[in-house]
Design a protein around this motif. Structure first.
Motif, mmCIF file in Angstrom:
data_model
loop_
_atom_site.group_PDB
_atom_site.id
_atom_site.type_symbol
_atom_site.label_atom_id
_atom_site.label_comp_id
_atom_site.label_asym_id
_atom_site.label_seq_id
_atom_site.Cartn_x
_atom_site.Cartn_y
_atom_site.Cartn_z
ATOM 1 N N GLU A 17 -62.693 -23.383 45.155
ATOM 2 C CA GLU A 17 -61.306 -23.434 44.731
ATOM 3 C C GLU A 17 -61.071 -24.738 43.986
ATOM 4 O O GLU A 17 -61.252 -25.825 44.538
ATOM 5 C CB GLU A 17 -60.349 -23.322 45.916
ATOM 6 N N LEU A 18 -60.699 -24.640 42.717
ATOM 7 C CA LEU A 18 -60.480 -25.806 41.878
ATOM 8 C C LEU A 18 -59.069 -26.332 42.091
ATOM 9 O O LEU A 18 -58.087 -25.587 41.978
ATOM 10 C CB LEU A 18 -60.679 -25.452 40.405
ATOM 11 N N LYS A 19 -58.983 -27.632 42.425
ATOM 12 C CA LYS A 19 -57.692 -28.248 42.704
ATOM 13 C C LYS A 19 -57.592 -29.577 41.964
ATOM 14 O O LYS A 19 -58.569 -30.123 41.505
ATOM 15 C CB LYS A 19 -57.522 -28.492 44.211
ATOM 16 N N LYS A 20 -56.365 -30.088 41.896
ATOM 17 C CA LYS A 20 -56.107 -31.413 41.318
ATOM 18 C C LYS A 20 -56.785 -31.555 39.955
ATOM 19 O O LYS A 20 -57.519 -32.508 39.705
ATOM 20 C CB LYS A 20 -56.589 -32.515 42.268
ATOM 21 N N GLN A 21 -56.542 -30.579 39.095
ATOM 22 C CA GLN A 21 -57.168 -30.595 37.781
ATOM 23 C C GLN A 21 -56.347 -31.418 36.789
ATOM 24 O O GLN A 21 -55.120 -31.329 36.763
ATOM 25 C CB GLN A 21 -57.328 -29.163 37.264
ATOM 26 N N LYS A 22 -57.046 -32.214 36.016
ATOM 27 C CA LYS A 22 -56.406 -33.004 34.967
ATOM 28 C C LYS A 22 -57.017 -32.590 33.629
ATOM 29 O O LYS A 22 -58.217 -32.729 33.434
ATOM 30 C CB LYS A 22 -56.613 -34.498 35.210
ATOM 31 N N LYS A 52 -60.557 -33.637 27.607
ATOM 32 C CA LYS A 52 -61.100 -34.125 28.871
ATOM 33 C C LYS A 52 -60.535 -33.311 30.027
ATOM 34 O O LYS A 52 -59.319 -33.158 30.163
ATOM 35 C CB LYS A 52 -60.771 -35.609 29.063
ATOM 36 N N LEU A 53 -61.443 -32.788 30.843
ATOM 37 C CA LEU A 53 -61.060 -32.038 32.044
ATOM 38 C C LEU A 53 -61.740 -32.665 33.248
ATOM 39 O O LEU A 53 -62.962 -32.846 33.247
ATOM 40 C CB LEU A 53 -61.477 -30.570 31.918
ATOM 41 N N THR A 54 -60.947 -33.006 34.248
ATOM 42 C CA THR A 54 -61.485 -33.469 35.530
ATOM 43 C C THR A 54 -60.989 -32.516 36.604
ATOM 44 O O THR A 54 -59.790 -32.239 36.685
ATOM 45 C CB THR A 54 -61.006 -34.895 35.852
ATOM 46 N N THR A 55 -61.912 -32.001 37.390
ATOM 47 C CA THR A 55 -61.517 -31.068 38.439
ATOM 48 C C THR A 55 -62.192 -31.421 39.748
ATOM 49 O O THR A 55 -63.335 -31.882 39.781
ATOM 50 C CB THR A 55 -61.860 -29.611 38.046
ATOM 51 N N ASN A 56 -61.471 -31.223 40.838
ATOM 52 C CA ASN A 56 -62.005 -31.390 42.185
ATOM 53 C C ASN A 56 -61.988 -30.024 42.852
ATOM 54 O O ASN A 56 -60.941 -29.357 42.897
ATOM 55 C CB ASN A 56 -61.165 -32.381 42.986
ATOM 56 N N ALA A 57 -63.140 -29.611 43.352
ATOM 57 C CA ALA A 57 -63.259 -28.263 43.912
ATOM 58 C C ALA A 57 -63.603 -28.323 45.388
ATOM 59 O O ALA A 57 -64.413 -29.152 45.821
ATOM 60 C CB ALA A 57 -64.332 -27.480 43.159
ATOM 61 N N GLN A 102 -74.848 -29.850 46.826
ATOM 62 C CA GLN A 102 -73.683 -30.439 46.166
ATOM 63 C C GLN A 102 -73.956 -30.788 44.699
ATOM 64 O O GLN A 102 -73.172 -30.456 43.820
ATOM 65 C CB GLN A 102 -73.206 -31.682 46.915
ATOM 66 N N ASN A 103 -75.084 -31.459 44.441
ATOM 67 C CA ASN A 103 -75.403 -31.824 43.054
ATOM 68 C C ASN A 103 -75.563 -30.582 42.173
ATOM 69 O O ASN A 103 -75.111 -30.550 41.028
ATOM 70 C CB ASN A 103 -76.674 -32.672 43.004
ATOM 71 N N HIS A 104 -76.231 -29.567 42.727
ATOM 72 C CA HIS A 104 -76.408 -28.314 41.988
ATOM 73 C C HIS A 104 -75.072 -27.674 41.647
ATOM 74 O O HIS A 104 -74.850 -27.230 40.514
ATOM 75 C CB HIS A 104 -77.256 -27.346 42.821
ATOM 76 N N LEU A 105 -74.170 -27.631 42.615
ATOM 77 C CA LEU A 105 -72.876 -26.986 42.391
ATOM 78 C C LEU A 105 -72.034 -27.756 41.383
ATOM 79 O O LEU A 105 -71.364 -27.158 40.539
ATOM 80 C CB LEU A 105 -72.124 -26.851 43.715
ATOM 81 N N GLU A 106 -72.062 -29.077 41.467
ATOM 82 C CA GLU A 106 -71.284 -29.876 40.523
ATOM 83 C C GLU A 106 -71.800 -29.704 39.099
ATOM 84 O O GLU A 106 -71.023 -29.596 38.148
ATOM 85 C CB GLU A 106 -71.307 -31.347 40.941
ATOM 86 N N THR A 107 -73.122 -29.660 38.955
ATOM 87 C CA THR A 107 -73.714 -29.453 37.629
ATOM 88 C C THR A 107 -73.380 -28.067 37.094
ATOM 89 O O THR A 107 -73.021 -27.900 35.919
ATOM 90 C CB THR A 107 -75.239 -29.639 37.685
ATOM 91 N N ALA A 108 -73.499 -27.056 37.968
ATOM 92 C CA ALA A 108 -73.213 -25.674 37.555
ATOM 93 C C ALA A 108 -71.743 -25.494 37.209
ATOM 94 O O ALA A 108 -71.398 -24.817 36.223
ATOM 95 C CB ALA A 108 -73.609 -24.705 38.663
ATOM 96 N N ILE A 154 -65.739 -32.228 23.862
ATOM 97 C CA ILE A 154 -65.371 -31.746 25.194
ATOM 98 C C ILE A 154 -66.080 -32.586 26.255
ATOM 99 O O ILE A 154 -67.293 -32.790 26.203
ATOM 100 C CB ILE A 154 -65.760 -30.264 25.368
ATOM 101 N N HIS A 155 -65.298 -33.081 27.236
ATOM 102 C CA HIS A 155 -65.846 -33.873 28.337
ATOM 103 C C HIS A 155 -65.329 -33.281 29.655
ATOM 104 O O HIS A 155 -64.118 -33.212 29.869
ATOM 105 C CB HIS A 155 -65.412 -35.335 28.231
ATOM 106 N N VAL A 156 -66.241 -32.867 30.513
ATOM 107 C CA VAL A 156 -65.853 -32.275 31.795
ATOM 108 C C VAL A 156 -66.480 -33.066 32.938
ATOM 109 O O VAL A 156 -67.677 -33.384 32.911
ATOM 110 C CB VAL A 156 -66.295 -30.798 31.898
ATOM 111 N N THR A 157 -65.676 -33.402 33.929
ATOM 112 C CA THR A 157 -66.154 -34.025 35.160
ATOM 113 C C THR A 157 -65.800 -33.102 36.316
ATOM 114 O O THR A 157 -64.630 -32.711 36.466
ATOM 115 C CB THR A 157 -65.499 -35.397 35.382
ATOM 116 N N ALA A 158 -66.789 -32.720 37.105
ATOM 117 C CA ALA A 158 -66.561 -31.786 38.219
ATOM 118 C C ALA A 158 -67.053 -32.396 39.521
ATOM 119 O O ALA A 158 -68.192 -32.872 39.605
ATOM 120 C CB ALA A 158 -67.270 -30.464 37.951
ATOM 121 N N ASN A 159 -66.201 -32.376 40.526
ATOM 122 C CA ASN A 159 -66.553 -32.874 41.853
ATOM 123 C C ASN A 159 -66.348 -31.770 42.878
ATOM 124 O O ASN A 159 -65.311 -31.104 42.871
ATOM 125 C CB ASN A 159 -65.679 -34.080 42.223
ATOM 126 N N VAL A 160 -67.335 -31.589 43.751
ATOM 127 C CA VAL A 160 -67.222 -30.610 44.834
ATOM 128 C C VAL A 160 -67.084 -31.383 46.134
ATOM 129 O O VAL A 160 -67.971 -32.132 46.520
ATOM 130 C CB VAL A 160 -68.448 -29.680 44.891
#
Length: 207
Positions: free
Chosen positions: A78-83, A100-105, A120-126, A183-189
């Motif tokens: 579930e993606l939350k706190k998206q900027k 720029k997209l930053t999302t915390n999942a 965790q690293n795999h999911l963040e990369t994917a 395009i710049h995306v940062t994803a945190n799980v």
């Protein structure tokens, strides 16, 4: 003028994996003035939402880290706190855009055999790659296939560069398909509870 209207939704079946939200987009119509010229797939429509709506929460299903036991298993995030921010630039007489997209999942469902701490690293990369592709695809459809600014990038440019916009407004239809977009995306799980052990899917009772 151009617009996107006619977002369509459908209900998920309760047994579908990742059915936390029982409603999902089934697509969106592309209009040029008052004429429908195409249709966006559900994935493309989800990418579009970043540009035209504030997306507070979304659900995404990703494959587990590939192991013999998990070849066809998935996790639900579930993606939350998206900027999401689009910043326009005017360089050498040409418009450009930085996205720029930053999302915390949060991990909310998993049928993987491995603990999420190990994945965790795999999911963040994917997740990063999936979101980048969704944004790239909808930009490509807008600029290259339909050549219609349904992402409203012209409005973003006008707000920051009103004087320059007056110079290029009349030829925006020609300028827009050539505009460079970064395009710049940062994803945190993150989920301190579910990261420790396999959660199990809703269908297997968490085993």
């Amino acid at each position: 003028l151009s617009s996107i209207v006619g977002f369509s939704q459908k209900n998920k079946k309760p047994e579908q994996f990742g059915s936390i939200s029982q409603v999902e987009l089934s697509g969106a119509a592309v209009f040029n003035r008052d004429k429908m010229v195409g249709w966006l797939s559900p994935i493309n429509a989800r990418g579009l939402l970043f540009f035209i709506e504030k997306v507070d929460s979304a659900t995404m299903v990703l494959p587990c880290l590939k192991t013999p036991e998990d070849s066809n298993k998935k996790v639900s995030l579930e993606l939350k706190k998206q900027k999401f921010r689009v910043t326009p630039f005017y360089r050498n007489g040409k418009p450009e855009f930085d996205i720029k997209l930053t999302t915390n999942a949060d991990l909310v469902e998993s049928s993987c055999s491995l603990s999420l701490e190990k994945m965790q690293n795999h999911l963040e990369t994917a997740l990063k790659k999936e979101l980048e592709n969704e944004i790239k695809d909808v930009i490509s459809l807008s600029q290259k296939k339909y050549k219609i600014d349904f992402l409203k990038l012209g409005e973003v440019f006008e707000n920051r560069y009103p004087g320059e916009w007056k110079k290029i407004k009349r030829r925006w239809k020609q300028e827009y398909p050539q505009a460079h977009v970064n395009i710049h995306v940062t994803a945190n799980v993150n989920n301190p509870v579910l990261l420790k052990l396999p959660t199990g899917s809703a269908k297997d009772g968490g085993k």
